[in-house]
Scaffold this motif. Structure first.
Motif: not given
Lengths: 384, 86
Positions: A277, A280-281, A285, A345, A349, A353, B32-34, B36-37, B39-41, B44-46, B48-51
């Motif tokens: 984790t 990645i962060l 990212l 992310y 955007r 989707m 993550l995609l669902n 995404s919108l 969540a704030g950046r 979303a980043f956190l 993703e990193a955990m996933a």
């Protein structure tokens, strides 16, 4: 002084029982017999030593010739040199002496990971130096008893970390806990290689950042990723830069993160919960964030494949100019991996989707995936 | 879009591809995609990193990377972690 781990004391005073390692006799002649030393030669040596001692000189070994030597002498010694006194009354002692390196005044230069450096300051692969043989911070002095042990233990530990676990035979990097990235520890040679692989030039208000590792389809290793972060952060602040142009050499824009490194991250992440984790962060990212946060517009030129992290880097830019060869490719599901590098992310955007989810389907050929939204018509057109 | 008489075959083919895919990787990516919108950046980043770390423990992640390195098709099993994992 007594080291309790040893059975016998390592010091001896006159009148105490004589330990095994010391030979004691009433005359020099008897001592030579007990130690199997030539009697005449020992007598001559002792006579020469005594003649020098009474005037403070040691013709054989120059004991007491410098202040450091005299510091270790006997301040109560009545003779001129605190290190020398004539051997003229019993008991006479003898013991074997072995030569050993107790301290050095310098050694092989290393970096902070104990990797040996050559005269140009570049790492000599596979060679490490620790403790007395290295040029560690106090190598030119002797701060006190045990002063050589700390550097040896500490640097030995660091060398072990630097070598790292031998897994697949490749050069393993350090696993430094508490260091979020290895920028501070990079050496000059690696810096040079990294600079060759990510070129940077500012001219006429345009900062050109050029990925230059065409032999690997510009796959991003951590060093290049970190340099990109530094460059985007610098260009963001540099008043001479009014726009950033990200491009690459060779047939492909960027095939993504370096696969060999992905494999390595998997291995390391499996050993320590949370490490993956953090990596990645602080890795991919941070690169995406550096592009998004750049205060200048970022234009991206794409030819050939923009895959995985390469795709996400392109999407993080403000405008994309695509060549007719451009293919945008999301390979992670094919590799059994979660989409990373801010893909989840950015994609909803930037392109919406359902188009995005179709792109996530692991199917070939990749070229079919570029169709909707991802590539905005002709070169020069707006992406949105 | 496919011709009308190919609809079922195309849908079956797509489903078949997904049935052989790295299911947990797709499941995590879908989440993550669902998110995404919504969540704030930073969030979303956190996530993703955990996933990414979760999926790193999966059999399919090792198989996918190894198969790519060996230039062969991966044999995914969906969700499982390797037997050697603690």
């Amino acid at each position: 002084v007594r080291f309790d781990a040893w059975q016998d004391p390592v010091t001896h005073r006159s009148g105490q029982p004589v330990p095994d390692w010391l030979t004691c006799r009433d005359t020099v002649r008897e001592l030579s017999g007990a130690l199997s030393i030539d009697r005449e030669r020992l007598a001559v040596t002792v006579a020469r030593f005594n003649a020098g001692a009474v005037v403070g000189a040691d013709p054989d070994f120059a004991r007491g010739a410098d202040r450091y030597d005299r510091y270790g002498g006997d301040p109560a010694n009545p003779w001129p040199n605190p290190c020398l006194a004539p051997l003229d009354h019993p008991p006479f002692y003898g013991m074997p002496l072995q030569v050993g390196a107790f301290g050095t005044s310098g050694g092989v230069a290393t970096d902070e990971r104990t990797r040996a450096l050559d005269a140009a300051g570049e790492v000599i692969g596979g060679l490490f130096a620790v403790g007395n043989v290295s040029a560690h911070p106090v190598c030119a002095g002797y701060p006190g008893a045990g002063g050589t042990l700390g550097p040896a233990l500490t640097m030995g530990y660091l060398a072990g970390l630097s070598v790292g676990p031998a897994t697949d035979g490749s050069q393993a990097p350090c696993q430094w806990r508490g260091v979020s990235d290895d920028r501070g520890a990079r050496n000059k040679a690696e810096d040079k290689a990294t600079q060759d692989r990510v070129l940077h030039e500012v001219r006429d208000g345009i900062a050109r950042i050029t990925l230059n590792r065409p032999e690997a389809a510009n796959a991003l290793a951590p060093e290049q990723r970190n340099r990109l972060i530094e460059l985007f952060e610098a260009d963001s602040q540099d008043p001479a830069v009014r726009v950033v142009l990200l491009r690459s050499t060779g047939k492909h824009f960027c095939s993504g993160a370096d696969l060999g490194r992905i494999k390595q991250l998997r291995t390391e992440g499996a050993d320590h919960v949370g490490v993956g984790t953090d990596r990645i962060l602080t890795g991919a990212l941070r690169l995406i964030a550096a592009i998004l946060d750049c205060r200048k517009p970022v234009v991206c030129a794409v030819q050939g494949v923009a895959g995985g992290l390469g795709l996400h880097v392109a999407l993080a830019c403000d405008l994309i100019v695509a060549a007719s060869t451009a293919r945008f490719f999301e390979p992670l599901a094919l590799r059994g991996l979660v989409m990373d590098g801010a893909g989840a992310y950015l994609l909803p955007r930037r392109i919406g989707m359902q188009r995005r989810q179709g792109a996530g389907v692991p199917r070939r050929p990749a070229a079919r995936r570029r169709r909707p939204g991802l590539r905005p018509g002709q070169p020069g057109g707006s992406r949105r | 879009v496919v011709p009308d008489d190919e609809l079922d075959a195309a849908a079956q083919a797509l489903a078949g591809q997904l049935a052989r895919a790295a299911t947990s990787a797709i499941a995590l990516t879908k989440r993550l995609l669902n998110e995404s919108l919504d969540a704030g950046r930073e969030q979303a980043f956190l996530l993703e990193a955990m996933a990414v770390e979760m999926q790193a423990h999966a059999h399919d992640a090792a198989e996918g990377v190894t198969a790519f390195a060996e230039r062969r098709d991966p044999q995914f099993n969906g969700h499982s972690v390797p037997r050697s994992a603690p």
